[in-house]
Write an enzyme that holds these catalytic residues in place. Structure first.
Site, PDB file in Angstrom:
ATOM      1  N   SER A 181       0.848  -1.195   0.000  1.00 51.30           N
ATOM      2  CA  SER A 181       0.000   0.000   0.000  1.00 51.30           C
ATOM      3  C   SER A 181       0.882   1.243   0.000  1.00 51.30           C
ATOM      4  CB  SER A 181      -0.926  -0.015   1.215  1.00 51.30           C
ATOM      5  OG  SER A 181      -1.728   1.139   1.257  1.00 51.30           O
ATOM      6  N   GLY A 183       3.432   1.814   3.113  1.00 49.71           N
ATOM      7  CA  GLY A 183       4.562   1.750   4.019  1.00 49.71           C
ATOM      8  C   GLY A 183       5.175   0.379   4.179  1.00 49.71           C
ATOM      9  N   HIS A 379      12.885 -36.921   3.067  1.00 45.98           N
ATOM     10  CA  HIS A 379      11.614 -36.390   2.586  1.00 45.98           C
ATOM     11  C   HIS A 379      11.814 -35.785   1.200  1.00 45.98           C
ATOM     12  CE1 HIS A 379       7.712 -34.063   3.860  1.00 45.98           C
ATOM     13  NE2 HIS A 379       7.568 -34.762   2.749  1.00 45.98           N
ATOM     14  N   LYS A 546      26.458 -17.853 -11.733  1.00 43.51           N
ATOM     15  CA  LYS A 546      26.192 -18.524 -13.008  1.00 43.51           C
ATOM     16  C   LYS A 546      26.143 -17.465 -14.106  1.00 43.51           C
ATOM     17  CE  LYS A 546      23.378 -21.985 -15.239  1.00 43.51           C
ATOM     18  NZ  LYS A 546      23.579 -21.356 -16.544  1.00 43.51           N
TER      19      LYS A 546
END
Length: 839
Positions: A181, A183, A379, A546
């Protein structure tokens, strides 16, 4: 999705009807509802942790946000409407004179539903609720830095830095969020021991202190008449009744800006501005969440006792923390009908003995906690990582280890504290379905028992883990988990149980006879593998930026320099500024590097480099050389003065390359690619801020694998890219009449060309004519694609499938199509056989 007006979708097992997908939500930018839905799907893994278990107040723009001159009508909604799906998580909050049922954004299905009904802005309080819907004490502190007339973001940055200095002195490390917005919001995590009134009082005093020290810059009073040229430090949003827009939420402004978490380095930029949704989508593709240190803080156990004996939920005094309450977050994030993960039975949880509160710390003379079982699971989720789980108070306390268990005491690895898991999880291995939280394959990396030396909840754990024979831990390891204030780290202790003494030094060996001079061989370039930072655990890695250009193998012999592309094309004549023999050291050598053209800000510009490619005539090359000079970045040395270096570890080749580079002639366009000794996550952030392509990670002990692709070199790209074969084009219209509207792309699949979509954006005006001329000379009568849809094939012109190009894109769709591809340019250094299938 963007081409349809209505679509029925299944999101995390819940069916939703998405309507009016082509409806313009942001008229000034033409942003549609489909694009809003796509944005929220992209940021869901980051927004949901920031919003989970918090009652949501929504701002809806049913007919779009309108324009700056004519804003659209906004509806402010707290209560969940009767028509809302029953599966949406909700919290019933009793106010002084009424009761509201608030939705909670705990999953992607709820976030998708909100986007479908144009709830663009999502606002949440600084506190969560427990499993019964009781408000907990605040776990966040926020300052809203709001510029008054005559002030702007620069002034907000100045105030943010002043506030940060004070907070850091108090052991707090705030995270800035440009609000989307005007700030900046400044967030800090709390430990859940203070009431909202206490947090608000602290925030008010901090605002007053900033105003007292900097009266010309800061104001703490809400009166608008006092705010000209100053920044209001709005402390009131810490009230238990106030909400703040959640990070990663869209704004209902004329332009689709976002409340975007930022780094402090970004705040130093003189061009700092609010980010729109497209910029944030690019940022989240890197996997980096700058708000993680706040949103991933451990959820305080529901009903946790506080220092004054009053339960944080506002309930009865002396309430004990139960296994059931500790697992409420785990249960709330999963659907037992959709995931094979174990769920605790309510009867078992209820009958478990009450545990000590997590605020209880060992007293002097108390024996250390005894320990228990542990498991480390591998995982394979959105990003590969290990999950460490230690038995504690009837549950498995859990940390995600993105870079695994450290192998030496010299380097600490990041540990992300996650929700407690049930004890049954210690034996879980299986596949968590796509769309579910933590989707991916879970296997057991190691498990066993641990003894505990120290356990200070939220601060420090020291334990000795003994794994299974052949387990990933490699036996017994003494580890420490340490909370540094903004994140957890896992550390391998220097003193290990049963550690062997150093082996005696070997007797010096007589010097070997000088080796015979070796001939120069064919050094086809070593190829890297695309990956993520999760692929870098367990080894010593060195990092380089890169370079976004064309790979070249440089061979120097007496009187001549030759440049060869990775697919064996001779580039010597094309880049004469790089082949001046006087620029190079004497003697025979073979080096590896990247040819780049620099654009704005002296950054590699692959599009600009296209102007130097495929030129054959000497006059054309000289004209292009004058307008688009190139540079050569050297990063490896395979042969030097009669010695084959390819079998040496990279660190040794690097030392020889640095000595070689020291003999390059000054003033020539030849440079040494620097090895950077920084944390890879920081390097990726820096590369993003500098507008570079990414980072190269190389194992320190890796040999030069001539002509082979290797996982010893990992490409860490900031955006997804794909090499493709151009198999045809569709005619253009309007401004593109006479050229093309889109190119039809494919990827070789055996003897066939698999269609992956069409690209119509990213082209410079000068490229349109060059590309169509190149394609017309290769026109063919039949389609080279095995599976192109009828609508894409209609009116198309076909070409021989031998030209390789590169595009960037958002992601892969279900049928294996590129979503939102953007043209990057031709890849004359590659052939169709070089293109690899996407993972």
């Amino acid at each position: 999705m963007a081409g349809k007006q209505q679509e029925r979708v299944i999101v995390e097992g819940h069916e939703l009807t998405l309507t009016n997908l082509g409806k313009i939500i942001y008229p000034e930018t033409g942003t549609t509802k489909a694009e809003v839905l796509e944005y929220y799907a992209a940021v869901a893994p980051f927004l949901i942790p920031a919003a989970a278990n918090r009652p949501v107040t929504r701002k809806r723009w049913v007919n779009g946000v309108g324009t700056a001159e004519h804003p659209g009508q906004v509806f402010f909604q707290k209560n969940l409407e009767d028509s809302a799906p029953k599966w949406i998580p909700r919290a019933t909050i009793h106010h002084s004179d009424h009761t509201n049922d608030y939705p909670m954004v705990n999953n992607l299905a709820t976030l998708t539903w909100m986007a479908q009904i144009a709830s663009l802005e999502i606002h949440v309080p600084q506190w969560q609720v427990d499993a019964a819907g009781n408000p907990l004490r605040p776990d966040r502190f926020v300052l809203d830095l709001d510029p008054g007339p005559g002030a702007g973001l620069p002034e907000c940055v100045e105030v943010a830095k002043l506030a940060r200095s004070i907070l850091q002195d108090m052991g707090m490390d705030p995270v800035p969020v440009t609000s989307g917005s005007k700030g900046i919001h400044l967030y800090t995590g709390l430990d859940g021991t203070l009431k909202s009134e206490q947090v608000s009082a602290f925030a008010h005093e901090l605002a007053r202190a900033l105003e007292s020290d900097h009266p010309g810059l800061v104001v703490s009073d809400m009166k608008k008449s006092l705010r000209n040229g100053k920044v209001l430090v709005d402390w009131s949003q810490n009230s238990g009744n106030k909400t703040t827009i959640v990070p990663y939420s869209l704004r209902g402004k004329a332009h689709p800006t976002v409340a975007a978490p930022r780094t402090w380095r970004e705040l130093d930029s003189p061009t700092l501005d609010h980010l729109d949704y497209t910029a944030v989508m690019e940022r989240v593709r890197t996997g980096k969440d700058h708000f993680a240190s706040i949103s991933e803080r451990h959820l305080p156990p529901h009903g946790e006792d506080t220092d004054d004996g009053e339960a944080a939920s506002g309930g009865s005094r002396g309430r004990a923390v139960t296994v059931e309450s500790r697992l409420a977050k785990y249960v709330g994030m999963r659907d037992p009908d959709k995931t094979p993960e174990p769920f605790p039975s309510s009867s078992a949880a209820a009958s478990a003995a009450p545990t000590a509160t997590s605020s209880e710390q060992p007293k002097p003379g108390d024996p250390p906690p005894p320990g228990g079982i542990f498991v480390i699971q591998e995982h394979h989720a959105r990003r590969y990582h290990l999950d460490l789980r230690l038995e504690h108070n009837g549950v498995l306390a859990s940390w995600a280890l993105p870079r695994g268990v450290p192998e030496t005491p010299e380097r600490n690895n990041l540990a992300v504290h996650t929700e407690d898991h049930p004890m049954e999880y210690a034996t879980f291995a299986g596949i968590i379905p796509k769309g579910e939280y933590g989707a991916g394959t879970m296997t057991i990396w190691d498990r066993g028992e641990f003894t505990c030396e120290k356990w200070r909840d939220g601060k420090e754990v020291i334990a000795t883990l003994t794994g299974e024979p052949g387990g990933g831990l490699g036996g017994t390891k003494r580890l420490a988990l340490i909370n540094t204030g903004d994140r957890w780290l896992i550390h391998l202790m220097k003193e290990q149980p049963g550690a062997r003494r150093s082996a005696p030094a070997k007797e010096p060996q007589p010097a070997a006879a000088p080796a015979a001079r070796q001939p120069i061989r064919d050094y086809a370039p070593m190829l890297a593998t695309s990956g993520t930072t999760a692929d870098l655990s367990g080894d010593h890695w060195l990092y380089e930026l890169k370079w976004d250009g064309i790979r070249a193998v440089i061979t120097g012999t007496e009187g001549k320099i030759r440049l060869m592309s990775r697919n064996g094309n001779d580039l010597t004549a094309t880049y004469p500024e790089l082949t001046d023999r006087a620029c190079w050291p004497e003697g025979d050598f073979v080096a590896d590097g990247e040819i780049v053209a620099l654009g704005k800000g002296s950054r590699p510009d692959f599009g600009r480099l296209q102007l130097r490619m495929n030129l054959a005539k000497a006059a054309e090359i000289e004209r292009a050389r004058a307008s688009v000079p190139v540079q050569l970045m050297l990063f490896d040395l395979m042969y030097d003065d009669g010695t084959d270096l390819s079998g040496l570890p990279f660190v040794e080749r690097r030392e020889k390359l640095e000595a070689f580079a020291g003999r390059l002639k000054a003033g020539c366009p030849l440079h040494l690619s620097a090895v950077l000794d920084h944390d890879v996550e920081d390097l990726m952030s820096s590369a993003a801020e500098l507008g570079l392509e990414g980072v190269m990670a190389k194992k320190a002990d890796s040999r030069y694998a001539v002509g082979r692709r290797s996982r010893a070199w990992i490409k860490l790209k900031l955006e997804q890219s794909q090499e493709v074969v151009v198999g045809g084009w569709r005619p253009g219209a309007g401004a593109r009449s006479g050229t093309f509207g889109a190119l039809l792309l494919g990827i070789p699949d055996g003897d066939q060309l698999h269609y992956v979509g069409r690209v119509g954006t990213g082209f410079k005006d000068w490229q349109l004519r060059d590309i169509i001329e190149k394609l017309e000379s290769r026109e063919a009568s039949d389609s080279p694609f095995a599976d192109i849809p009828r609508e894409d094939a209609a009116g198309a012109h076909w070409v021989s499938p031998d030209l390789v190009a590169e595009v960037t894109f958002g992601n892969w769709t279900g049928p294996g199509r590129l979503r939102h591809p953007v043209w990057r340019g031709w890849r004359p250094d590659k052939s169709p056989s070089d293109i690899s299938q996407p993972n």
